[in-house]
Design a protein around this motif. Structure first.
Motif, PDB file in Angstrom:
ATOM      1  N   THR A 165      -3.385   3.451 -16.424  1.00 50.96           N
ATOM      2  CA  THR A 165      -3.412   2.084 -15.913  1.00 50.96           C
ATOM      3  C   THR A 165      -3.447   1.131 -17.095  1.00 50.96           C
ATOM      4  O   THR A 165      -4.240   1.324 -18.010  1.00 50.96           O
ATOM      5  CB  THR A 165      -4.668   1.839 -15.058  1.00 50.96           C
ATOM      6  OG1 THR A 165      -4.723   2.798 -14.016  1.00 50.96           O
ATOM      7  CG2 THR A 165      -4.654   0.455 -14.457  1.00 50.96           C
ATOM      8  N   TYR A 220      -2.326   3.093  -4.064  1.00 50.16           N
ATOM      9  CA  TYR A 220      -2.401   1.683  -4.454  1.00 50.16           C
ATOM     10  C   TYR A 220      -2.549   0.861  -3.187  1.00 50.16           C
ATOM     11  O   TYR A 220      -1.886   1.095  -2.189  1.00 50.16           O
ATOM     12  CB  TYR A 220      -1.215   1.247  -5.312  1.00 50.16           C
ATOM     13  CG  TYR A 220       0.154   1.553  -4.750  1.00 50.16           C
ATOM     14  CD1 TYR A 220       0.849   0.603  -4.016  1.00 50.16           C
ATOM     15  CD2 TYR A 220       0.758   2.787  -4.971  1.00 50.16           C
ATOM     16  CE1 TYR A 220       2.106   0.873  -3.501  1.00 50.16           C
ATOM     17  CE2 TYR A 220       2.014   3.066  -4.457  1.00 50.16           C
ATOM     18  CZ  TYR A 220       2.686   2.102  -3.734  1.00 50.16           C
ATOM     19  OH  TYR A 220       3.928   2.380  -3.227  1.00 50.16           O
ATOM     20  N   ILE A 267       0.568   1.246 -13.013  1.00 46.50           N
ATOM     21  CA  ILE A 267      -0.142   2.497 -12.727  1.00 46.50           C
ATOM     22  C   ILE A 267       0.896   3.599 -12.646  1.00 46.50           C
ATOM     23  O   ILE A 267       1.901   3.460 -11.941  1.00 46.50           O
ATOM     24  CB  ILE A 267      -0.917   2.439 -11.396  1.00 46.50           C
ATOM     25  CG1 ILE A 267      -1.758   1.171 -11.285  1.00 46.50           C
ATOM     26  CG2 ILE A 267      -1.799   3.674 -11.244  1.00 46.50           C
ATOM     27  CD1 ILE A 267      -2.349   0.967  -9.905  1.00 46.50           C
ATOM     28  N   SER A 278       1.204   5.572  -1.968  1.00 47.70           N
ATOM     29  CA  SER A 278       0.652   6.547  -2.890  1.00 47.70           C
ATOM     30  C   SER A 278       1.774   7.224  -3.656  1.00 47.70           C
ATOM     31  O   SER A 278       2.910   7.257  -3.209  1.00 47.70           O
ATOM     32  CB  SER A 278      -0.198   7.591  -2.157  1.00 47.70           C
ATOM     33  OG  SER A 278       0.604   8.351  -1.294  1.00 47.70           O
ATOM     34  N   TYR A 332      -6.898   0.558  -6.379  1.00 49.09           N
ATOM     35  CA  TYR A 332      -6.314   1.891  -6.324  1.00 49.09           C
ATOM     36  C   TYR A 332      -7.396   2.954  -6.346  1.00 49.09           C
ATOM     37  O   TYR A 332      -8.518   2.724  -6.780  1.00 49.09           O
ATOM     38  CB  TYR A 332      -5.309   2.123  -7.462  1.00 49.09           C
ATOM     39  CG  TYR A 332      -5.845   1.885  -8.846  1.00 49.09           C
ATOM     40  CD1 TYR A 332      -6.357   2.922  -9.588  1.00 49.09           C
ATOM     41  CD2 TYR A 332      -5.829   0.617  -9.397  1.00 49.09           C
ATOM     42  CE1 TYR A 332      -6.850   2.706 -10.860  1.00 49.09           C
ATOM     43  CE2 TYR A 332      -6.315   0.384 -10.662  1.00 49.09           C
ATOM     44  CZ  TYR A 332      -6.828   1.435 -11.392  1.00 49.09           C
ATOM     45  OH  TYR A 332      -7.324   1.211 -12.641  1.00 49.09           O
ATOM     46  N   GLU A 334       0.852  -1.190   0.000  1.00 52.06           N
ATOM     47  CA  GLU A 334       0.000   0.000   0.000  1.00 52.06           C
ATOM     48  C   GLU A 334       0.879   1.229   0.000  1.00 52.06           C
ATOM     49  O   GLU A 334       1.941   1.231   0.606  1.00 52.06           O
ATOM     50  CB  GLU A 334      -0.906   0.023   1.229  1.00 52.06           C
ATOM     51  CG  GLU A 334      -1.892  -1.099   1.289  1.00 52.06           C
ATOM     52  CD  GLU A 334      -2.846  -0.977   2.464  1.00 52.06           C
ATOM     53  OE1 GLU A 334      -2.857   0.078   3.139  1.00 52.06           O
ATOM     54  OE2 GLU A 334      -3.592  -1.929   2.708  1.00 52.06           O
TER      55      GLU A 334
END
Length: 146
Positions: free
Chosen positions: A110, A21, A94, A11, A26, A9
């Motif tokens: 993406t 994410y 991404i 950003s 996301y 996780e």
């Protein structure tokens, strides 16, 4: 000393846009957004932090949700998230990219790549569900130019 794995996780952001994410899911949020529009600062573009938008992977008539990922690799303003399903490796890419309409890095791109690691042919499909929102408006149409 062993290299620490990337957290699943995080950003990535710039002055215009940010994406979180979250283990295969996301979320997308404006930071400053359009510099000429102060009303679009810090606005969600996907509902929540990303848990309501998701990707489904279909391999040989069997569906899987793209979650509980195997690895996350971060490269500057890009993240590549991978998940193995038997012989198939799916990679989610991404990144923040240049927008040809604004000439600013204010788009989140993406895409997915699929690798078959065996000689056995497989049928693979990728379906993305975007739960779009604009600020607090959850009834936003999704329009693509052209």
């Amino acid at each position: 000393m062993a290299e620490e794995p990337e957290p699943k996780e995080g950003s990535i952001s710039n002055e215009y846009i940010k994406f979180n994410y979250i283990d295969g899911a996301y979320g997308i949020i404006t930071t400053e957004g359009d510099p000429d529009n102060p009303k679009d600062d810090n606005q969600r573009l996907l509902y929540g932090d990303g848990h309501s938008s998701f990707t489904a992977i279909r391999i040989d008539e069997e569906s899987h949700r793209f979650e509980k990922v195997d690895s996350v690799k971060r490269y500057g303003n890009k993240v590549i998230v991978t998940k193995r399903y038997g012989d198939i490796i799916v990679a989610q890419h991404i990144s923040i990219v240049a927008n040809p309409y604004t000439n600013r890095d204010d788009l989140v791109e993406t895409f997915y790549t699929v690798e078959n690691t065996s000689d056995t042919p497989h049928t693979v499909g990728v379906r993305i569900l975007f739960d779009v929102v604009s600020g607090n408006n959850d009834l936003v149409p999704f329009k693509i130019p052209g």
